[in-house]
Design an enzyme around this catalytic site. Structure first.
Site, PDB file in Angstrom:
ATOM      1  CG  LEU A  15     -20.305   1.645 -11.672  1.00 30.46           C
ATOM      2  CD1 LEU A  15     -21.169   1.352 -10.453  1.00 30.46           C
ATOM      3  CD2 LEU A  15     -19.067   2.442 -11.266  1.00 30.46           C
ATOM      4  CB  VAL A  17     -13.234  -3.372 -17.042  1.00 32.13           C
ATOM      5  CG1 VAL A  17     -11.836  -3.593 -16.551  1.00 32.13           C
ATOM      6  CG2 VAL A  17     -13.851  -4.666 -17.455  1.00 32.13           C
ATOM      7  N   GLY A  19     -14.656   1.828 -15.305  1.00 29.75           N
ATOM      8  CA  GLY A  19     -15.335   2.677 -14.326  1.00 29.75           C
ATOM      9  C   GLY A  19     -15.208   2.142 -12.909  1.00 29.75           C
ATOM     10  CB  SER A  39     -27.855  -2.930 -15.691  1.00 24.73           C
ATOM     11  OG  SER A  39     -26.596  -2.846 -16.295  1.00 24.73           O
ATOM     12  CB  ALA A  81     -16.346   5.867 -26.733  1.00 27.67           C
ATOM     13  CB  SER A 133      -3.305   6.365 -21.114  1.00 30.16           C
ATOM     14  OG  SER A 133      -2.525   5.273 -21.568  1.00 30.16           O
ATOM     15  CE  LYS A 187      -5.882   7.017 -23.520  1.00 25.79           C
ATOM     16  NZ  LYS A 187      -6.581   6.110 -24.364  1.00 25.79           N
ATOM     17  CG  HIS A 190      -0.993   7.908 -25.083  1.00 18.08           C
ATOM     18  ND1 HIS A 190      -1.689   6.716 -25.165  1.00 18.08           N
ATOM     19  CD2 HIS A 190      -0.088   7.726 -24.105  1.00 18.08           C
ATOM     20  CE1 HIS A 190      -1.211   5.868 -24.280  1.00 18.08           C
ATOM     21  NE2 HIS A 190      -0.240   6.452 -23.616  1.00 18.08           N
ATOM     22  CG  ASN A 191      -4.732   5.460 -27.425  1.00 22.46           C
ATOM     23  OD1 ASN A 191      -4.188   5.894 -26.412  1.00 22.46           O
ATOM     24  ND2 ASN A 191      -5.877   4.811 -27.375  1.00 22.46           N
ATOM     25  CD  GLU A 194      -1.388   1.968 -26.561  1.00 16.46           C
ATOM     26  OE1 GLU A 194      -1.620   2.925 -25.790  1.00 16.46           O
ATOM     27  OE2 GLU A 194      -2.217   1.051 -26.744  1.00 16.46           O
ATOM     28  CE  LYS A 265     -11.691  -2.557 -27.419  1.00 17.89           C
ATOM     29  NZ  LYS A 265     -11.872  -2.456 -25.977  1.00 17.89           N
ATOM     30  NE  ARG A 452      -0.321  19.435 -57.763  1.00 19.53           N
ATOM     31  CZ  ARG A 452      -0.501  20.687 -57.357  1.00 19.53           C
ATOM     32  NH1 ARG A 452       0.533  21.488 -57.239  1.00 19.53           N
ATOM     33  NH2 ARG A 452      -1.710  21.124 -57.075  1.00 19.53           N
TER      34      ARG A 452
END
Ligand code: NBP
Length: 483
Positions: A15, A17, A19, A39, A81, A133, A187, A190-191, A194, A265, A452
């Site tokens: 819980l 931000v 959650g 907690s 995570a 998101s 996701k 997506h980031n 972004e 991140k 090569r």
């Protein structure tokens, strides 16, 4: 309102931000929500501040939390995570029964999600990795949600996730993406998109600021205007807000007092790494990750500035200001289009690699609301895949091809201007090279194959007949066919 005896339709573990906002969103939309945090202070704080917003069932132990859920139990994990996620999954799997559903709503790496799904399935429970998101605000008022996991979990989870997701034109911004790690994979991409979207906006700003010599407030107005056209999007909208903002302490433009070292991140980096692994040229995303890394290389940047690296002698911008602004808008649109096209390529490649059968139309639909890259032009992307689900590349859709007709010259002019002025525009420039590489009839890859073969006898294919060939470079330089 809290009721210890009422069974909850959904539970949230963690819980902080994200959650607590997600729990409030569930409660505000008529769901009874079980809440638990390691907690208990955070649980108390949530109930005290927002308990009146709906039906919450708080618990101080994971066992009580699980007991407060109706069957099949559904619990969303919103913890940091990594190891914390594994610890909570273990506790939930221990306390839950067969057929219950554990959902990880954190930013997990999709390969972790694949592993976790196997482990949880072996314990008789369902595991759903769901990308969420929209940040804090989205979690509270309607995020875009990308759940993976088993299809049957979606049947149970779908209605409850639809009740909290963003909604565009009556369509909730959530759908089942595919099995196991598919949700967290999309996701992640997506980031990555972004990152690229933010970078191309940054490059446009840089050119207007230091190329056209405009002040942040004036550029804010330009972005406001752009937001009413093809570029209409959340990121353009907030860019105008940020550029118009004055520093409350000094009154200077806020952007001028912010240290120019971009944080990250890790999800952009994951997208770039995965692109490399899958062999998908997601140049816009990768350059954006590098651009953030370079911005944060403060010691090296200082040394380069103090060392006065030569900038060249071409410093004048010989164009009309209004025309330049419009050119930059078009270059931004073009580079953004490439970034999305590449992102969808990566999703297609990932879907094929992992057997997920991801439908690109679903993403173009659910990304229209709630998420950070929400943009008007996602409707066009949806239409492109509606017309042809097997598009070889998004930019080959007739609509986008038509757009590129109008974008290509301004885009080239802007890259030339940036180059001449010595202003960095890594994604504008590399996207243009990517575009020209795709169009090129012949690439220097033929020469690379020759090199090569020269140093490593790596062989090559011929344009005029099938087979694998080698030149006896250190011998008579004759041609041999190796297969
Ligand atoms: P944080 O990522 O800051 O994590 C804090 C929460 O994790 C607290 O509830 C904390 O409990 C709990 N936790 C930790 Br740390 N270790 C734990 C453990 N071993 N066992 C149980 N709980 C543990 O929270 P957040 O910023 O709200 O983010 C939650 C998730 O959402 C993350 O995965 C994050 O990446 C993701 N996220 C997504 C977006 C988005 O836009 N989608 C934005 C921000 C975050 P405690 O209170 O007892 O320490």
């Amino acid at each position: 309102m809290t009721d210890k005896n009422e069974l909850a339709q959904i539970g949230v573990v963690g819980l902080a931000v994200m959650g607590s906002n997600l729990a409030r969103n569930f409660a505000r939309n008529g769901n009874t929500v079980a809440v638990y945090n390691r907690s208990p202070e955070k649980t108390h704080a949530l109930i005290e501040a927002h308990g009146e917003e709906g039906n919450f069932v708080p618990s101080e132990t994971i066992e009580d939390f699980v007991a407060s859920l109706e069957r099949p139990r559904k619990a969303i994990i919103m913890v940091k995570a990594g190891k914390a996620t594994d610890a909570v999954i273990d506790q939930l799997a221990e306390a839950m029964d067969e057929g219950d559903i554990i959902i990880d709503g954190g930013n997990a790496l999709f390969t972790d999600t694949i592993r976790r799904e196997k482990e949880v399935a072996a314990r008789g429970k369902h595991f759903v990795g769901a990308g969420i998101s929209g940040g804090e605000e989205g979690a509270l008022n309607g995020p875009a949600i990308m759940p993976g996991g088993p299809k049957e979990s979606w049947e149970t989870l779908g209605p409850i996730l639809e009740s909290i997701a963003a909604n565009v034109d009556g369509t909730p911004c959530v759908t089942h993406i595919g099995p196991d790690g598919a949700g967290h994979f999309v996701k992640m991409v997506h980031n990555g998109i972004e990152y690229a979207d933010m970078q191309v906006i940054g490059e446009a700003y840089q050119l207007l600021r230091y190329g056209a010599g405009m002040e942040p407030a004036e550029i804010a107005e330009v972005f406001r205007e752009w937001n009413s056209g093809d570029l209409d999007s959340y990121l353009i909208e907030i860019t105008a807000e940020v550029l118009a903002q004055k520093d409350p302490e000094t009154g200077a433009p806020l952007v001028d007092v912010i240290v120019d070292a971009a944080g990250q991140k890790g999800t952009g980096r994951w997208t770039a790494i995965n692109g490399l692994e899958l062999g998908v040229p997601i140049t816009g995303i990768a350059e954006s990750v590098f651009a953030r890394a370079l911005s944060s290389s403060t010691a090296q940047r200082s040394a380069a500035q103090e060392g006065h690296l030569p900038s060249g002698t071409i410093t004048e911008l010989d164009v009309d200001k209004a025309e330049f602004i419009e050119d930059v808008r078009r270059a931004l649109y073009a580079a953004k289009l490439i970034a999305y096209s590449q992102g969808f390529d990566e999703i297609k490649a990932g879907s094929e690699e992992f057997g997920w059968d991801v439908d690109p139309r679903d993403l173009a639909t659910i990304w229209r609301g709630g998420c950070i890259i929400r943009a008007k032009f996602l409707d066009r992307i949806r239409a492109a895949y509606d017309n042809n689900a097997d598009l070889p590349a998004l930019i080959l859709d007739p609509y986008f091809k038509g757009e590129l007709e109008d974008l290509i010259d301004p885009w080239r002019r802007v890259v030339v201007a940036a180059t001449q002025l010595g202003l960095p525009a890594p994604v504008f420039a590399s996207s243009l090279s990517y575009y020209d590489s795709l169009r090129a009839e012949r690439l220097p890859a033929a020469l690379i194959q020759g090199q090569r073969d020269f140093f490593g006898a790596h062989t090559f294919q011929r344009t005029d007949k099938s087979g694998t060939f080698h030149i006896e470079w250190s011998g008579d330089r004759g041609l041999t066919q190796t297969d």
